[in-house]
Design an enzyme around this catalytic site. Sequence first.
Site, PDB file in Angstrom:
ATOM      1  N   GLU A  26      42.743  26.732  96.264  1.00  0.00           N
ATOM      2  CA  GLU A  26      41.451  25.900  96.637  1.00  0.00           C
ATOM      3  C   GLU A  26      40.338  27.657  97.317  1.00  0.00           C
ATOM      4  O   GLU A  26      39.720  27.267  96.892  1.00  0.00           O
ATOM      5  CB  GLU A  26      41.192  24.935  97.449  1.00  0.00           C
ATOM      6  CG  GLU A  26      40.124  24.509  97.675  1.00  0.00           C
ATOM      7  CD  GLU A  26      38.910  23.801  96.629  1.00  0.00           C
ATOM      8  OE1 GLU A  26      39.546  23.820  95.683  1.00  0.00           O
ATOM      9  OE2 GLU A  26      37.906  23.576  97.016  1.00  0.00           O
ATOM     10  N   ASP A  27      41.708  27.451  97.810  1.00  0.00           N
ATOM     11  CA  ASP A  27      40.435  28.988  99.476  1.00  0.00           C
ATOM     12  C   ASP A  27      40.708  29.830  99.873  1.00  0.00           C
ATOM     13  O   ASP A  27      40.452  31.319  99.576  1.00  0.00           O
ATOM     14  CB  ASP A  27      40.590  28.623 100.278  1.00  0.00           C
ATOM     15  CG  ASP A  27      40.133  27.049 100.851  1.00  0.00           C
ATOM     16  OD1 ASP A  27      39.618  26.466 100.699  1.00  0.00           O
ATOM     17  OD2 ASP A  27      40.979  26.401 101.802  1.00  0.00           O
TER      18      ASP A  27
END
Length: 705
Positions: free
Chosen positions: A76-77
């Site tokens: 995700e990041d």
Amino acid sequence: MIDVEDLIALVHNYNPRANADLIRRAYAYGFLMHDGQLRKSGEPYFTHPVAVAAILTEQHLDDATIVTALLHDTIEDTKSTYTEVARQFGQEVAELVDGVTKLTNLQLSSAESKQAENFRKLFMAMSRDLRVILVKLADRLHNMRTIRSMAPEKQAQKARETMEIYAPLAGRMGMQWMREELEDLSFKVLNPEARNSIIRRFITLQREAGDVVHKITADIHTELEKARIEADVYGRAKKPYSIWRKMQEKNLAFSRLSDIYGFRIITADVADCYRILGAIHQRWRAVPGRFKDYISQPKSNGYRSIHTTVSGRDGKRVEVQIRTRQMHEVAEAGVAAHWSYREGVRAQNPFAVDLAKWIASVTDRLDAEDNTDFLENVKLEMFTDQVFCFSPKGDVIQLPRGATPLDYAYAIHTRIGNSCVSAKIDGIRVPLWTRLKNGQSVEIITAEGQRPQASWIDIVTTGRAKAAIRRSLREEDRGRFVKLGQELARVAFDHVGRKVTDKALRTAAKMLGVSDENDLLARLGSAEITARRVVETLYPELAMSKAEEVDAKRPIVGLTADQNFRRADCCQPVPGERIVGITYPKRGVIVHAIDCAALEEFEEQPGRWVDLHWHAGRHAAVHTISLEITISNDTGVLGRVCTLIGEQRANISDLQFTERKPDFYRLIIDVDLRDVEHLHMVMTALEAESDVAQVSRYRDVTRKP
Ligand code: MN
């Protein structure tokens, strides 16, 4: 931040055979990926995944889960990808991380309370592996523990989500401690005043009565020693949130709340549990209605324990839970117990959650069919019969699998369904028959004037949508029938020299046992009731004279005895229609319908016009008219059409094809009829046949009269 060797030590405590190298590599990879990122608190971001992993070690979880925790925010990041995680850590871990990412990406913020249950189900549906939810819960727990560094608004939003979705989810997973902690952390954000006042009351209470927990624990120990039973006793004050909830539920002030302390007695075996219960009940009076034996009847999430409440010291109510050590482990770990390790092997706990039962309890699905395979793989296929979608506002709509945007539209509101013209899934326009998938957001585009199509019946899967579409189609038919009924009534009333009024129709409706005049007209139009019957009901005296058969040879009034007559071939008038005659010197009188186009050429010769009208009464079925009909080219269709006409007691006198196409035929059928009413009955019967695409009266002006 916990360093990698400390983390490995935590895992080795319960699982000496854990793959230290794998955890080391995951730790290094996560550290590298999150390098330079900071949390709101200013700490390095990677402290968070490590803390999540540590929470999961408390639950004694397997290597894949611990590694997933370390990597749970990488896809995700960071610049990491699914493929990269799969390459370095294997397919199992990659799928778990991907599952956590999907849950993270769900927009939960607009969830209302009534939606929370759907959200929890959506979580389950989207997590094909329960360990995904375990990681997500640990993730949320850590975020809630460190929520203070967030903006106040964000805190409130996260706390609401936690209260409505995550805490109950932890409860359903059988992890009561986590449920309580999540609730209390949320309570701290959402209602700090209430929480503080409860804590202050505890302090006051302690000052007044001393350490109640300590005293009661000692009392219980004394009783156990007398009975010579070995057991551990743990006492605690209940969490502020659960006390506050009780105060709300029972509408009681804190001082009147009785059970604010809870005690747990943990022993070696089941027989001891019942002996302890006996000892407790012998010493203190049991509060009626508070005894529950979850050992003989375990809860669906695997929970086993004996609960009782007694009037203890100074009449204070005290709740006591009695269970074995193994039962206690299950009560703490819940479903997670399935993956927990002890001494390097999967914990074999005879009281561990029966996953099949547990899943059945979560899904409300009663049939526990043979899904041994599924349990082996711990795949959450339990929601295969359901799909969860989002509305533009973020509400979750639960539909059966196979549902289409039309089902979704009808699930929102019948009006939305009825006026649906197209749909967007995740912002992209899709055909209405598209099957919806979990987590998609659906937008319905409506238009005024749109009506449900008959073909929609095959597109939808929900009963609600099917019923609404059928109802609408029926109403549309009814509209057509009412119009037709009005026409039939007008003709029939004209016939006997009366006017169709609402009042007359209302009276007739009442006499015929029909609900109202509109219903009567609809029945007229659909040939359920004949116009003749309506007229006879209202005017029985007219019916008497009319009841006689009209002489088929002299059906028309206004001709002299020696005048021959013939119905014009161009307009084919039938009894019930207004008519006029044109005289010919040799051929006699040709009878036209009053609106026949062929009459134009006689406008300059008023002397040839004769006023005529049909005899009142029942005419013989001898008046031929032509019908043009279009039917589908399928076996048996033509036969059915002929049967339908016959059933209306009309006779086919001729039939000719005008067009033969691969998929349809067009033909003209000559039918002998009594009157206009009879004609309408025949046409209505044909229109109702699904293989008849079109039916109309055929009038050919070029046919010479
Ligand atoms: Mn996280």
